[in-house]
Each structure stands twice: as structure tokens, then as C-alpha cells.
Design a protein around this motif. Sequence first.
Motif: not given
Length: 130
Positions: A13-16, A19-23, A28-39, A83-90
Motif C-alpha cells: 500500500g505504501l509503495l502504491g 507511485l501514485g503521488i509521483y505520477m 505522467n500517468h504511464g505507470q497507471l497499470v503498475a500502480h493499480a496492480h500494486i494496490m 509491469l513497471f518495466l513494460m509500462y515505463g518503457r524500460y
Amino acid sequence: MDRKFLLTAFGYGLLGLLLGIYMAATKNHGQLVAHAHIMLLGFVVSFIYAAVYKVWQIDGASAMAKVQYYAHQVGTVFLLLGLFLMYGRYAPANVVGPMLGVASMVVLLGFVLMKVMLIKALRSGAAPQE
């Protein structure tokens, strides 16, 4: 096991939230899918597992419980990382895809084991603890 799941749930929850606050801050909401999965997978499902272990008094010291816990954690971490790597385009989807597939199956294993343990508890007459 209820405490382990509860603590890891709040870690996710803290990590999610971070990430949400950072977005939001970067707009930049490119990590929305990763954020949703974390939560959802990290926080919500782990919290539900903690509640099930506690309420139905499932034996958290059993081998099945340990496999269930680590299957959920390992699968979730690799799924979230992918998901983070893919949606962050890493990393491209064709590289990360197999990791996501395996991680999803490991999370599924944890879910199936939770259901098996819950069925066993219910069949043994376990009543929810108040």
C-alpha cells in the motif's frame, strides 16, 4: 501468517501510494497499470488473505500456508516488476511478457492454495472468529 500478510499488504500500500503521488506530481500517468496492480494485488489481496487467515483461524504454520504465502509474494513482486518495466518503457513487452505469464501463474497458485485451505477450514467446522 495473518500478521505476515497484513504487514506485506501495508508495504505494498505504501509503495502504491508513493507511485501514485509521483505520477500526480509529474503529471505522467504511464505507470497507471503498475500502480493499480500494486494496490489491488499487493495491498488488497494481501489484506484479504490476512483477514481470511485470522477470521477462519487457518494454520499459518502448515507447509501449504508457507507455500501459499511465498507463491503470492514472489509472483506478485515479479508481476509488478514486469509491469513497471513494460509500462515505463524500460523493457519491451515481448521481453517482459514471459515473465508476466510465469508470475501470473505463480500468483494463481497462491490463490488456489488459499481456496484449498479455506475449504479445509470450513469443512472442519471452523467458524469465523469474532
